[in-house]
Design a protein around this motif. Structure first.
Motif, PDB file in Angstrom:
ATOM      1  N   GLU A   1      -1.080  -9.619  -7.291  1.00 46.28           N
ATOM      2  CA  GLU A   1      -1.978 -10.135  -8.332  1.00 46.28           C
ATOM      3  C   GLU A   1      -1.966  -9.231  -9.560  1.00 46.28           C
ATOM      4  OE1 GLU A   1      -4.280 -12.882  -7.711  1.00 46.28           O
ATOM      5  OE2 GLU A   1      -3.378 -13.256  -5.768  1.00 46.28           O
ATOM      6  N   LYS A   2      -1.146  -8.209  -9.542  1.00 48.80           N
ATOM      7  CA  LYS A   2      -1.069  -7.244 -10.643  1.00 48.80           C
ATOM      8  C   LYS A   2      -2.450  -6.679 -10.984  1.00 48.80           C
ATOM      9  CE  LYS A   2       3.321  -8.620 -12.119  1.00 48.80           C
ATOM     10  NZ  LYS A   2       3.676  -8.827 -10.697  1.00 48.80           N
ATOM     11  N   LEU A   3      -3.213  -6.432  -9.938  1.00 47.65           N
ATOM     12  CA  LEU A   3      -4.580  -5.961 -10.117  1.00 47.65           C
ATOM     13  C   LEU A   3      -4.583  -4.458 -10.394  1.00 47.65           C
ATOM     14  CD1 LEU A   3      -7.434  -7.205  -9.711  1.00 47.65           C
ATOM     15  CD2 LEU A   3      -7.290  -6.449  -7.332  1.00 47.65           C
ATOM     16  N   THR A   4      -5.411  -4.041 -11.335  1.00 52.52           N
ATOM     17  CA  THR A   4      -5.602  -2.617 -11.605  1.00 52.52           C
ATOM     18  C   THR A   4      -6.806  -2.152 -10.790  1.00 52.52           C
ATOM     19  OG1 THR A   4      -4.783  -2.976 -13.842  1.00 52.52           O
ATOM     20  CG2 THR A   4      -5.983  -0.933 -13.453  1.00 52.52           C
ATOM     21  N   LEU A   5      -6.669  -0.991 -10.151  1.00 52.48           N
ATOM     22  CA  LEU A   5      -7.715  -0.560  -9.215  1.00 52.48           C
ATOM     23  C   LEU A   5      -8.189   0.856  -9.486  1.00 52.48           C
ATOM     24  CD1 LEU A   5      -5.800  -2.011  -6.244  1.00 52.48           C
ATOM     25  CD2 LEU A   5      -8.254  -2.387  -6.432  1.00 52.48           C
ATOM     26  N   LEU A   6      -9.498   1.045  -9.370  1.00 50.86           N
ATOM     27  CA  LEU A   6     -10.098   2.386  -9.380  1.00 50.86           C
ATOM     28  C   LEU A   6     -10.849   2.511  -8.058  1.00 50.86           C
ATOM     29  CD1 LEU A   6     -10.844   5.049 -10.776  1.00 50.86           C
ATOM     30  CD2 LEU A   6     -12.690   3.845 -11.963  1.00 50.86           C
TER      31      LEU A   6
ATOM     32  N   ILE B   1      -4.283  -4.646   2.560  1.00 46.51           N
ATOM     33  CA  ILE B   1      -4.631  -5.804   1.732  1.00 46.51           C
ATOM     34  C   ILE B   1      -4.777  -5.373   0.264  1.00 46.51           C
ATOM     35  CG2 ILE B   1      -6.399  -7.553   1.260  1.00 46.51           C
ATOM     36  CD1 ILE B   1      -6.923  -7.656   4.300  1.00 46.51           C
ATOM     37  N   ILE B   2      -5.392  -4.215   0.058  1.00 48.11           N
ATOM     38  CA  ILE B   2      -5.576  -3.720  -1.315  1.00 48.11           C
ATOM     39  C   ILE B   2      -4.217  -3.523  -1.997  1.00 48.11           C
ATOM     40  CG2 ILE B   2      -6.360  -1.710  -2.665  1.00 48.11           C
ATOM     41  CD1 ILE B   2      -8.684  -1.452  -0.598  1.00 48.11           C
ATOM     42  N   VAL B   3      -3.275  -2.938  -1.271  1.00 45.23           N
ATOM     43  CA  VAL B   3      -1.944  -2.700  -1.846  1.00 45.23           C
ATOM     44  C   VAL B   3      -1.250  -4.029  -2.144  1.00 45.23           C
ATOM     45  CG1 VAL B   3       0.364  -1.811  -1.296  1.00 45.23           C
ATOM     46  CG2 VAL B   3      -1.654  -0.414  -0.826  1.00 45.23           C
ATOM     47  N   LYS B   4      -1.424  -4.999  -1.247  1.00 45.42           N
ATOM     48  CA  LYS B   4      -0.809  -6.316  -1.440  1.00 45.42           C
ATOM     49  C   LYS B   4      -1.409  -7.006  -2.671  1.00 45.42           C
ATOM     50  CE  LYS B   4       0.137 -10.339   1.470  1.00 45.42           C
ATOM     51  NZ  LYS B   4      -0.952 -11.310   1.378  1.00 45.42           N
ATOM     52  N   LEU B   5      -2.727  -6.905  -2.811  1.00 42.20           N
ATOM     53  CA  LEU B   5      -3.390  -7.512  -3.969  1.00 42.20           C
ATOM     54  C   LEU B   5      -2.882  -6.883  -5.261  1.00 42.20           C
ATOM     55  CD1 LEU B   5      -7.050  -7.553  -2.671  1.00 42.20           C
ATOM     56  CD2 LEU B   5      -5.758  -9.552  -3.414  1.00 42.20           C
ATOM     57  N   HIS B   6      -2.753  -5.566  -5.206  1.00 37.73           N
ATOM     58  CA  HIS B   6      -2.267  -4.836  -6.368  1.00 37.73           C
ATOM     59  C   HIS B   6      -0.879  -5.340  -6.760  1.00 37.73           C
ATOM     60  CE1 HIS B   6      -0.899  -1.621  -8.882  1.00 37.73           C
ATOM     61  NE2 HIS B   6      -0.020  -1.252  -7.998  1.00 37.73           N
ATOM     62  N   ARG B   7      -0.011  -5.487  -5.767  1.00 33.39           N
ATOM     63  CA  ARG B   7       1.367  -5.917  -6.048  1.00 33.39           C
ATOM     64  C   ARG B   7       1.428  -7.371  -6.490  1.00 33.39           C
ATOM     65  NH1 ARG B   7       3.794  -3.243  -1.164  1.00 33.39           N
ATOM     66  NH2 ARG B   7       4.025  -1.083  -1.822  1.00 33.39           N
TER      67      ARG B   7
ATOM     68  N   ALA C   1      -6.761  11.384   2.102  1.00 31.15           N
ATOM     69  CA  ALA C   1      -5.368  11.170   2.514  1.00 31.15           C
ATOM     70  C   ALA C   1      -4.957   9.722   2.273  1.00 31.15           C
ATOM     71  CB  ALA C   1      -5.198  11.541   3.983  1.00 31.15           C
ATOM     72  N   VAL C   2      -5.821   8.801   2.689  1.00 32.57           N
ATOM     73  CA  VAL C   2      -5.513   7.378   2.515  1.00 32.57           C
ATOM     74  C   VAL C   2      -5.466   7.042   1.027  1.00 32.57           C
ATOM     75  CG1 VAL C   2      -6.353   5.037   2.930  1.00 32.57           C
ATOM     76  CG2 VAL C   2      -6.540   6.739   4.725  1.00 32.57           C
ATOM     77  N   ALA C   3      -6.445   7.544   0.284  1.00 34.05           N
ATOM     78  CA  ALA C   3      -6.528   7.205  -1.141  1.00 34.05           C
ATOM     79  C   ALA C   3      -5.312   7.741  -1.900  1.00 34.05           C
ATOM     80  CB  ALA C   3      -7.819   7.753  -1.735  1.00 34.05           C
ATOM     81  N   LEU C   4      -4.887   8.961  -1.588  1.00 33.92           N
ATOM     82  CA  LEU C   4      -3.725   9.527  -2.300  1.00 33.92           C
ATOM     83  C   LEU C   4      -2.444   8.791  -1.922  1.00 33.92           C
ATOM     84  CD1 LEU C   4      -4.433  13.380  -2.193  1.00 33.92           C
ATOM     85  CD2 LEU C   4      -4.627  11.837  -4.157  1.00 33.92           C
ATOM     86  N   ALA C   5      -2.409   8.270  -0.703  1.00 37.50           N
ATOM     87  CA  ALA C   5      -1.197   7.559  -0.269  1.00 37.50           C
ATOM     88  C   ALA C   5      -1.007   6.245  -1.023  1.00 37.50           C
ATOM     89  CB  ALA C   5      -1.254   7.310   1.236  1.00 37.50           C
TER      90      ALA C   5
ATOM     91  N   LYS D   1      -2.147   0.013 -12.663  1.00 35.08           N
ATOM     92  CA  LYS D   1      -2.084   1.212 -11.815  1.00 35.08           C
ATOM     93  C   LYS D   1      -3.217   1.234 -10.792  1.00 35.08           C
ATOM     94  CE  LYS D   1       1.368   3.193 -13.919  1.00 35.08           C
ATOM     95  NZ  LYS D   1       2.670   3.140 -13.283  1.00 35.08           N
ATOM     96  N   VAL D   2      -3.044   2.099  -9.788  1.00 31.72           N
ATOM     97  CA  VAL D   2      -4.107   2.372  -8.821  1.00 31.72           C
ATOM     98  C   VAL D   2      -4.511   3.828  -9.019  1.00 31.72           C
ATOM     99  CG1 VAL D   2      -4.765   2.462  -6.383  1.00 31.72           C
ATOM    100  CG2 VAL D   2      -3.063   0.783  -7.154  1.00 31.72           C
ATOM    101  N   VAL D   3      -5.785   4.044  -9.316  1.00 31.41           N
ATOM    102  CA  VAL D   3      -6.278   5.404  -9.543  1.00 31.41           C
ATOM    103  C   VAL D   3      -7.368   5.707  -8.518  1.00 31.41           C
ATOM    104  CG1 VAL D   3      -7.522   6.884 -11.185  1.00 31.41           C
ATOM    105  CG2 VAL D   3      -5.646   5.427 -11.990  1.00 31.41           C
ATOM    106  N   ALA D   4      -7.289   6.914  -7.942  1.00 28.59           N
ATOM    107  CA  ALA D   4      -8.285   7.332  -6.955  1.00 28.59           C
ATOM    108  C   ALA D   4      -9.234   8.335  -7.586  1.00 28.59           C
ATOM    109  CB  ALA D   4      -7.593   7.971  -5.753  1.00 28.59           C
TER     110      ALA D   4
END
Ligand code: ATP
Length: 238
Positions: A187-192, A179-185, A199-203, A31-34
């Motif tokens: 590389e299956k990277l989990t992000l905090l 790039i962050i979204v691409k890495l997440h997709r 606005a950007v972070a919630l998107a 997941k990506v958590v802000a």
């Protein structure tokens, strides 16, 4: 999905200033958590407590269910947690390539390291043309990309980013988040991700926490928070 990282009632202080009081949050695998909030709310402290840079005075920090609260920073990186700190500290007098190698200093699989440098060149085309350039001579956006690539060289399971958009133009912010979204997709990277730019972070995130004076004031699915008027007025300045 299993929780990758979990904070349970974590407190932390700088001398007599309590920066975090009883913060509980979790980031599930994949997941990506802000983590949002005003200046001084305790966002950076939260990341630094996870990284072992600031000690927790109370509570527990669990990575894949095991406490990491008393591990040193190196062991925490070794376990699979990398942080891109606020403020863009590249090694200015070293080349881009050398900076990337430093990100891999806890690894000893040379072939894997070289392969990952090639992978970084694919993710960050702007860096691939600059492997020999001194990092300190690059633009702010390029340095931010190098910092993210350097953190990825440790092959983290959890990547924590502290204000990746700070001081960058809207176009560069968009590029970095793409790039962050691409890495997440890919590389299956989990992000905090800690961000002032809510606005950007919630998107880009699945779930978000809003810190206020060292406590979690609001949490919820990012899509819900982005459309909640009271949240927008009180915390997001819109
Ligand atoms: P910012 O976006 O401005 O970095 P933040 O939400 O990341 O804010 P923190 O940097 O975690 O907030 O700071 C939380 C509180 O702890 C603030 O009151 C801050 O002044 C204090 N603080 C942070 N670092 C230190 C330090 N090294 N020594 C003393 N106090 C500190």
């Amino acid at each position: 999905m299993a929780d990758l990282i979990e904070l349970v009632e974590v407190s932390a202080s700088y001398g007599r200033i309590e920066a975090l009081s009883g913060v509980s949050l979790k980031v599930s695998e994949g997941k990506v958590v802000a983590l949002l909030g005003a200046n001084g709310a305790g966002k950076s402290t939260t990341l630094n407590v996870i990284s072992g840079i600031v000690p927790a005075t109370k509570g527990d920090i669990r990575f894949r269910g095991k406490s990491i609260r008393r591990l040193g920073s190196d062991k925490i990186v070794g376990a699979g947690i990398s942080q891109v700190p606020e403020g863009r500290e590249v090694f200015r007098d070293m080349s881009v390539h050398e900076n990337l190698l430093i990100g891999a200093q806890l690894r000893n699989d040379r072939a894997g390291i070289e392969r990952d440098i090639e992978i970084m060149a694919g993710h960050f085309p702007v860096l691939s043309k600059r492997f020999k350039q001194m990092a300190g001579t690059m633009s702010g956006g390029e340095q931010q990309m190098l910092l993210i690539a350097r953190a990825l060289m440790a092959r983290p399971k959890l990547l924590m980013l502290d204000e990746p958009s700070l001081g960058l133009s809207p176009l560069l912010v968009q590029q970095i988040f793409d790039i962050i979204v691409k890495l997440h997709r890919e590389e299956k990277l989990t992000l905090l991700i800690v961000e002032q730019n809510a606005a950007v972070a919630l998107a880009v995130s699945d779930y978000a926490y809003i810190l206020e004076n060292g406590e979690i004031a609001v949490e919820g699915r990012s899509a819900d928070l982005a459309h909640d008027d009271s949240v927008r007025n009180a915390y997001l300045g819109t």
